[in-house]
Scaffold this active site. Sequence first.
Site, short mmCIF file in Angstrom:
data_model
loop_
_atom_site.label_atom_id
_atom_site.label_comp_id
_atom_site.label_asym_id
_atom_site.label_seq_id
_atom_site.Cartn_x
_atom_site.Cartn_y
_atom_site.Cartn_z
N ASN A 9 0.87 -1.18 0.00
CA ASN A 9 0.00 0.00 0.00
C ASN A 9 0.90 1.22 0.00
O ASN A 9 1.49 1.56 1.02
CB ASN A 9 -0.89 -0.03 1.25
CG ASN A 9 -1.70 1.24 1.41
OD1 ASN A 9 -1.79 2.05 0.49
ND2 ASN A 9 -2.29 1.41 2.59
N TRP A 10 0.99 1.86 -1.15
CA TRP A 10 1.91 2.99 -1.29
C TRP A 10 1.34 4.28 -0.69
O TRP A 10 2.01 5.30 -0.64
CB TRP A 10 2.28 3.21 -2.76
CG TRP A 10 3.07 2.08 -3.37
CD1 TRP A 10 3.50 0.93 -2.75
CD2 TRP A 10 3.52 1.99 -4.73
NE1 TRP A 10 4.19 0.13 -3.63
CE2 TRP A 10 4.22 0.76 -4.86
CE3 TRP A 10 3.40 2.81 -5.85
CZ2 TRP A 10 4.79 0.34 -6.07
CZ3 TRP A 10 3.97 2.40 -7.04
CH2 TRP A 10 4.67 1.19 -7.16
N LYS A 11 0.08 4.24 -0.32
CA LYS A 11 -0.59 5.41 0.28
C LYS A 11 -0.38 6.66 -0.59
O LYS A 11 -0.28 6.54 -1.81
CB LYS A 11 -0.10 5.64 1.72
CG LYS A 11 -0.16 4.38 2.57
CD LYS A 11 -0.04 4.67 4.03
CE LYS A 11 0.11 3.38 4.79
NZ LYS A 11 -0.04 3.55 6.23
N HIS A 94 -9.54 0.92 4.69
CA HIS A 94 -8.30 1.09 5.45
C HIS A 94 -8.57 2.01 6.65
O HIS A 94 -9.37 2.94 6.55
CB HIS A 94 -7.22 1.69 4.54
CG HIS A 94 -5.85 1.66 5.14
ND1 HIS A 94 -5.45 2.57 6.10
CD2 HIS A 94 -4.80 0.82 4.94
CE1 HIS A 94 -4.20 2.29 6.46
NE2 HIS A 94 -3.79 1.23 5.78
N GLU A 96 -7.04 4.39 7.83
CA GLU A 96 -6.83 5.83 7.55
C GLU A 96 -8.05 6.41 6.86
O GLU A 96 -8.40 7.57 7.07
CB GLU A 96 -5.55 6.03 6.73
CG GLU A 96 -4.32 5.77 7.59
CD GLU A 96 -3.10 5.31 6.82
OE1 GLU A 96 -3.07 5.41 5.58
OE2 GLU A 96 -2.16 4.81 7.47
N GLU A 166 -5.41 -5.30 10.53
CA GLU A 166 -4.40 -4.27 10.75
C GLU A 166 -4.70 -3.51 12.03
O GLU A 166 -5.50 -2.55 12.02
CB GLU A 166 -4.41 -3.28 9.58
CG GLU A 166 -4.13 -3.89 8.23
CD GLU A 166 -3.51 -2.85 7.29
OE1 GLU A 166 -2.37 -3.07 6.89
OE2 GLU A 166 -4.14 -1.82 7.03
N GLY A 172 2.42 1.92 10.80
CA GLY A 172 3.36 3.04 10.67
C GLY A 172 4.07 3.41 11.95
O GLY A 172 4.71 4.46 12.02
N SER A 213 3.45 -2.43 10.40
CA SER A 213 4.90 -2.44 10.66
C SER A 213 5.58 -3.76 10.31
O SER A 213 6.51 -4.18 11.00
CB SER A 213 5.20 -2.03 12.11
OG SER A 213 4.78 -0.69 12.32
N GLY A 234 2.82 -1.24 4.32
CA GLY A 234 2.88 0.18 4.03
C GLY A 234 4.31 0.61 3.75
O GLY A 234 4.84 0.41 2.66
N GLY A 235 4.96 1.17 4.76
CA GLY A 235 6.29 1.76 4.61
C GLY A 235 7.30 0.88 3.87
O GLY A 235 8.00 1.35 2.96
C1 PEP Z 1 -0.76 0.00 6.15
O1 PEP Z 1 -0.87 1.20 5.98
O2 PEP Z 1 -1.65 -0.74 5.70
C2 PEP Z 1 0.40 -0.52 6.86
C3 PEP Z 1 0.35 -1.74 7.31
O3 PEP Z 1 1.45 0.34 7.04
P1 PEP Z 1 2.88 -0.02 7.70
O4 PEP Z 1 3.35 -1.31 7.08
O5 PEP Z 1 3.76 1.15 7.33
O6 PEP Z 1 2.67 -0.16 9.15
#
Ligand code: PEP
Length: 257
Positions: A9-11, A94, A96, A166, A172, A213, A234-235
């Site tokens: 997920n590049w957000k 998600h 967010e 999640e 994050g 994470s 994500g990251g």
């Molecule tokens: C996400 O945004 O779905 C996510 C899991 O982010 P991260 O891996 O950065 O925690």
Amino acid sequence: MRRPMMAGNWKMNKTIEEAVVLAEAIHAAVADYDHVDRVVCPAAICLPAVRAALADSPVAVGAQNMHWAESGAYTGEISPSMLAGLARYVIIGHSERRQYFAETDETVNQKLHSALAHNLTPILCVGESLAQNEAGETDAFVSGQVRAALAGLTGEQAQGVVVAYEPIWAIGTGRAATAQQAQQICGDVVRRALRDGYGEGVAETMRILYGGSTNEKNIAEIMQQPDIDGALIGGASLKAESYAAMVRATDELYRSS
Ligand code: PEP
């Protein structure tokens, strides 16, 4: 055996040009790991360019969101039919989106129905906040989110959904759930909710991802858990090397099993 998935997920990151560079680097790094479904989810504006860059790649493309309606007066939104030919997957609900854009269990449910009707595979996100976790409310909250999101879907339709657990406190933050915690919720809560709703046969075929994470250091232990079938990343998905290392670790586990 359920096929594992590593979805990035590049957000709201990467310009169109940067997204193409990342997609090409990811393709080069993961094209051979065919025991894993590889998915990247760029920002909507990058979808055509990334789709074109990955036209001959086993790396699939997903969107990060969509509206449920076919068209209409919804300024700034993107409809499922606009995603046709661009995305095979779509992230729905998600945290967010729920937190900053007022998405509710009801709109998530509408989006799931709409995505499936348009042959898009939804990646449905569920997960509790830190306060809910500390108050011991995780099981009830997460199973309620799963039930509400899938309301009205037949078992056959539900099998077309990927669920991502999640925990919000892990997204994050660098503070991933332990593999045991993630397994407990994915198995005893999410898969149990699927079993209660649709029976053992359907629940056993549905993929459940963990997100929060994940990185190249913790992915192998997470992927060894029996009810975890992949990760929503994500990251770590914004760097081709990290994402590829996670795909490789998963490919090794499934290649040998
Ligand atoms: C996400 O945004 O779905 C996510 C899991 O982010 P991260 O891996 O950065 O925690």
